[in-house]
Design a protein around this motif. Structure first.
Motif, PDB file in Angstrom:
ATOM      1  N   THR A 274      16.635   7.098   6.073  1.00 53.44           N
ATOM      2  CA  THR A 274      16.024   6.937   5.093  1.00 53.44           C
ATOM      3  C   THR A 274      14.541   6.978   4.964  1.00 53.44           C
ATOM      4  OG1 THR A 274      15.155   4.559   6.836  1.00 53.44           O
ATOM      5  CG2 THR A 274      17.153   4.389   4.125  1.00 53.44           C
ATOM      6  N   LEU A 275      14.723   7.927   5.932  1.00 55.28           N
ATOM      7  CA  LEU A 275      12.801   8.387   6.177  1.00 55.28           C
ATOM      8  C   LEU A 275      12.679   9.599   5.364  1.00 55.28           C
ATOM      9  CD1 LEU A 275      13.518  10.427   9.753  1.00 55.28           C
ATOM     10  CD2 LEU A 275      12.970   8.145   9.681  1.00 55.28           C
ATOM     11  N   PHE A 276      13.076  10.028   4.320  1.00 53.91           N
ATOM     12  CA  PHE A 276      12.089  10.409   3.047  1.00 53.91           C
ATOM     13  C   PHE A 276      12.095   9.254   2.854  1.00 53.91           C
ATOM     14  CE2 PHE A 276      15.444  14.549   3.728  1.00 53.91           C
ATOM     15  CZ  PHE A 276      14.628  14.818   4.350  1.00 53.91           C
ATOM     16  N   LEU A 277      12.662   8.568   1.959  1.00 53.96           N
ATOM     17  CA  LEU A 277      12.017   7.326   1.196  1.00 53.96           C
ATOM     18  C   LEU A 277      10.997   6.240   2.270  1.00 53.96           C
ATOM     19  CD1 LEU A 277      13.600   6.057  -1.112  1.00 53.96           C
ATOM     20  CD2 LEU A 277      14.571   4.969  -0.469  1.00 53.96           C
ATOM     21  N   ILE A 278      11.248   6.433   3.535  1.00 55.37           N
ATOM     22  CA  ILE A 278       9.588   5.419   4.082  1.00 55.37           C
ATOM     23  C   ILE A 278       8.865   6.856   3.411  1.00 55.37           C
ATOM     24  CG2 ILE A 278       8.653   5.392   6.188  1.00 55.37           C
ATOM     25  CD1 ILE A 278      11.184   4.988   6.938  1.00 55.37           C
ATOM     26  N   ALA A 279       8.859   7.842   3.899  1.00 53.24           N
ATOM     27  CA  ALA A 279       7.483   8.889   3.457  1.00 53.24           C
ATOM     28  C   ALA A 279       7.215   8.987   1.866  1.00 53.24           C
ATOM     29  CB  ALA A 279       7.777  10.472   3.805  1.00 53.24           C
ATOM     30  N   SER A 280       7.736   8.988   1.200  1.00 55.94           N
ATOM     31  CA  SER A 280       8.016   8.286  -0.524  1.00 55.94           C
ATOM     32  C   SER A 280       7.106   6.934  -0.818  1.00 55.94           C
ATOM     33  CB  SER A 280       9.238   8.802  -0.977  1.00 55.94           C
ATOM     34  OG  SER A 280      10.026  10.006  -0.810  1.00 55.94           O
ATOM     35  N   ILE A 281       7.512   6.077   0.015  1.00 57.35           N
ATOM     36  CA  ILE A 281       6.329   5.322  -1.044  1.00 57.35           C
ATOM     37  C   ILE A 281       5.834   4.732  -0.019  1.00 57.35           C
ATOM     38  CG2 ILE A 281       7.444   2.313  -0.121  1.00 57.35           C
ATOM     39  CD1 ILE A 281      10.399   3.222   0.014  1.00 57.35           C
ATOM     40  N   GLY A 282       5.405   5.049   1.725  1.00 57.04           N
ATOM     41  CA  GLY A 282       4.292   4.367   2.478  1.00 57.04           C
ATOM     42  C   GLY A 282       3.301   5.242   1.555  1.00 57.04           C
ATOM     43  N   ILE A 283       3.477   7.111   1.523  1.00 58.39           N
ATOM     44  CA  ILE A 283       2.287   7.947   1.607  1.00 58.39           C
ATOM     45  C   ILE A 283       1.756   7.327  -0.232  1.00 58.39           C
ATOM     46  CG2 ILE A 283       1.347   9.774   1.098  1.00 58.39           C
ATOM     47  CD1 ILE A 283       3.932  10.400   3.683  1.00 58.39           C
ATOM     48  N   VAL A 284       0.825   7.312  -0.917  1.00 56.50           N
ATOM     49  CA  VAL A 284       0.492   6.956  -1.799  1.00 56.50           C
ATOM     50  C   VAL A 284      -1.123   6.921  -1.950  1.00 56.50           C
ATOM     51  CG1 VAL A 284       1.864   4.330  -2.572  1.00 56.50           C
ATOM     52  CG2 VAL A 284      -0.350   4.288  -1.103  1.00 56.50           C
ATOM     53  N   GLN A 285      -1.686   7.166  -3.161  1.00 62.51           N
ATOM     54  CA  GLN A 285      -2.704   7.672  -3.362  1.00 62.51           C
ATOM     55  C   GLN A 285      -3.883   6.240  -4.112  1.00 62.51           C
ATOM     56  OE1 GLN A 285      -2.785  11.483  -5.978  1.00 62.51           O
ATOM     57  NE2 GLN A 285      -3.221  12.904  -4.417  1.00 62.51           N
ATOM     58  N   VAL A 286      -4.472   5.858  -3.358  1.00 61.33           N
ATOM     59  CA  VAL A 286      -4.465   4.329  -3.997  1.00 61.33           C
ATOM     60  C   VAL A 286      -6.242   4.785  -5.094  1.00 61.33           C
ATOM     61  CG1 VAL A 286      -4.595   3.437  -1.329  1.00 61.33           C
ATOM     62  CG2 VAL A 286      -6.731   4.740  -1.817  1.00 61.33           C
ATOM     63  N   ARG A 287      -6.532   5.930  -5.097  1.00 64.97           N
ATOM     64  CA  ARG A 287      -7.507   5.897  -6.048  1.00 64.97           C
ATOM     65  C   ARG A 287      -7.253   5.998  -7.100  1.00 64.97           C
ATOM     66  NH1 ARG A 287     -12.780   9.263  -3.958  1.00 64.97           N
ATOM     67  NH2 ARG A 287     -13.247   7.777  -2.485  1.00 64.97           N
ATOM     68  N   HIS A 288      -5.408   6.851  -7.660  1.00 65.71           N
ATOM     69  CA  HIS A 288      -4.312   6.974  -8.463  1.00 65.71           C
ATOM     70  C   HIS A 288      -3.400   6.365  -8.653  1.00 65.71           C
ATOM     71  CE1 HIS A 288      -8.017  10.680  -8.653  1.00 65.71           C
ATOM     72  NE2 HIS A 288      -7.478  10.891  -7.567  1.00 65.71           N
ATOM     73  N   GLN A 289      -2.680   5.792  -8.145  1.00 66.54           N
ATOM     74  CA  GLN A 289      -1.751   5.231  -8.149  1.00 66.54           C
ATOM     75  C   GLN A 289      -2.503   3.811  -8.173  1.00 66.54           C
ATOM     76  OE1 GLN A 289       0.419   8.308  -5.066  1.00 66.54           O
ATOM     77  NE2 GLN A 289       1.458   7.081  -6.063  1.00 66.54           N
ATOM     78  N   LYS A 290      -1.013   3.421  -8.163  1.00 66.45           N
ATOM     79  CA  LYS A 290      -0.966   1.316  -8.323  1.00 66.45           C
ATOM     80  C   LYS A 290       0.113   0.627  -7.578  1.00 66.45           C
ATOM     81  CE  LYS A 290      -1.346  -2.358 -10.724  1.00 66.45           C
ATOM     82  NZ  LYS A 290      -1.548  -3.085 -12.124  1.00 66.45           N
ATOM     83  N   SER A 291       0.021   1.124  -6.231  1.00 64.05           N
ATOM     84  CA  SER A 291       1.180   0.919  -4.993  1.00 64.05           C
ATOM     85  C   SER A 291       2.364  -0.092  -5.735  1.00 64.05           C
ATOM     86  CB  SER A 291       0.833   1.044  -3.911  1.00 64.05           C
ATOM     87  OG  SER A 291       2.262   0.727  -2.503  1.00 64.05           O
ATOM     88  N   LYS A 292       3.745  -0.356  -5.591  1.00 66.74           N
ATOM     89  CA  LYS A 292       4.517  -1.298  -5.244  1.00 66.74           C
ATOM     90  C   LYS A 292       5.309  -1.395  -4.413  1.00 66.74           C
ATOM     91  CE  LYS A 292       4.685  -0.484 -10.602  1.00 66.74           C
ATOM     92  NZ  LYS A 292       5.340  -1.313 -11.903  1.00 66.74           N
ATOM     93  N   VAL A 293       4.616  -0.887  -3.166  1.00 69.24           N
ATOM     94  CA  VAL A 293       5.543  -0.841  -2.174  1.00 69.24           C
ATOM     95  C   VAL A 293       6.116  -1.891  -1.756  1.00 69.24           C
ATOM     96  CG1 VAL A 293       3.415  -1.553  -0.823  1.00 69.24           C
ATOM     97  CG2 VAL A 293       4.963  -0.076   0.680  1.00 69.24           C
TER      98      VAL A 293
END
Length: 340
Positions: free
Chosen positions: A271-290
């Motif tokens: 799940t390491l790739f998924l951890i990076a995909s979900i955890g890393i976000v651009q807070v100004r441009h993305q609405k996180s649904k972590v």
């Protein structure tokens, strides 16, 4: 680079403990409630309840640790993203693969510990727990008490005059009708219960035995007499974990556990790739649904593990591992690598 890795892992470890402790407590309470149901059948002291809890402790750790790792790693990256520290890291020319490599070592160590837990430790604790409960159940059937109505003791009818404080019995009488035309009566001044490797025996002291039928009558006096093999605990023995897994006893259940637990042991690593995909976000441009993604990931992985088992049998391990790695890597490339 080492300082950066240490900084990321320090954030991860702080979140790991804050998530692990509540999960561990909740899981422990659930297992303790489950263990308390045994008290309807057998009597357990506080020490014996603690003993049973220690037997299930490896199982509690096995189910809580991989989930804790996944949630803590993802939220630690999400926290760094919210603080714009991840953006600074990428601005310095550090690639997203560095983040994945940072979590690879703890994920690998955890997967090894989980594999050792279910392959080596769990067989031992499972057998200990099963034997302990089997012994307590047989002991419950052996719960003799002074009573004017007597007790059932295997094939014998048993009357106890008194039960002493030290657990021994006084004025004991046993009656057995082995054959239609023969009856046996035994009277003893004292008796005690002996546990010999799971076999509960009644030791009679200072007594007389009578056997009578229509043709003969015989009498014998004795200083000590053992009533053997009356109640026996069904104990399981094994020498090595490999012997446990290869034995035919409960083969279907062991097969299910082996497939499921192998995939759960691999969960932190794949799940390491998924951890990076979900955890890393651009807070100004993305609405996180972590939190939604965390929930869906756990449900989907467990669902695939259980749902595909009947179809692919042992190949489920290979199918789930490869399909999960490929799918999460593609998702990681599109959401992280292409953007950063």
């Amino acid at each position: 680079m080492q300082r950066l890795q240490k900084y990321i892992l320090n954030n991860f470890s702080a979140l790991f403990m804050s998530i692990f402790l509540p999960l561990f407590v909740i899981a422990s309470v659930i297992f303790l409630i489950k263990l308390s149901t045994y008290t309807a059948v057998i009597q357990l002291s506080i020490w014996e309840m603690g003993k049973l809890y220690l037997f299930v402790l490896p199982e509690i750790l096995f189910y809580t640790l991989p989930i804790t790792f996944f949630i803590a790693a993802t939220l630690s990256l999400f926290k760094l993203s919210n603080d714009n520290e991840i953006i600074v890291i990428f601005a310095l020319g550090i690639e997203p693969g560095f983040i994945v490599k940072t979590f690879f070592k703890p994920a690998f160590i955890l997967s090894l510990l989980l594999a050792f837990d279910f392959l080596v430790v769990s067989p031992h604790t499972t057998v200990l727990s099963k034997n302990f409960l089997s012994y307590k159940k047989s002991e419950a059937k052996f719960n003799l008490a002074a009573s004017e109505f007597g007790n059932s003791f295997g094939d014998w009818l048993l009357y106890i005059g008194e039960k002493d404080k030290d657990g021994t019995f006084s004025k004991v009488f046993l009656f057995n009708k082995k054959q239609e035309n023969e009856e046996i009566l035994i009277a003893a001044k004292r008796a005690t219960v002996i546990n010999d490797a799971g076999i509960l025996r009644l030791k009679l002291m200072d007594g007389e035995g009578y056997s009578y039928s229509t043709n003969k009558f015989s009498q014998v006096n004795f200083k000590a007499m053992l009533i053997n093999d009356t109640l026996k605990a069904d104990l399981t023995t094994y020498k090595q974990p490999l012997q446990y897994w290869l034995s035919k006893e409960n083969a279907g259940r062991k097969k299910h556990v082996l497939i499921k637990d192998t995939l759960l042991s691999l969960f932190p690593m794949i799940t390491l790739f998924l951890i990076a995909s979900i955890g890393i976000v651009q807070v100004r441009h993305q609405k996180s649904k972590v939190y939604l993604y965390l929930f869906l990931t756990i449900v989907l992985y467990y669902g695939m593990t259980i749902g595909l088992e009947k179809m692919f049998q042992y190949y489920t391990i290979l199918v789930v591992t490869l399909s999960w790695l490929i799918a999460t890597y593609i998702f990681y490339r599109k959401t992280i690598v292409n953007k950063f």
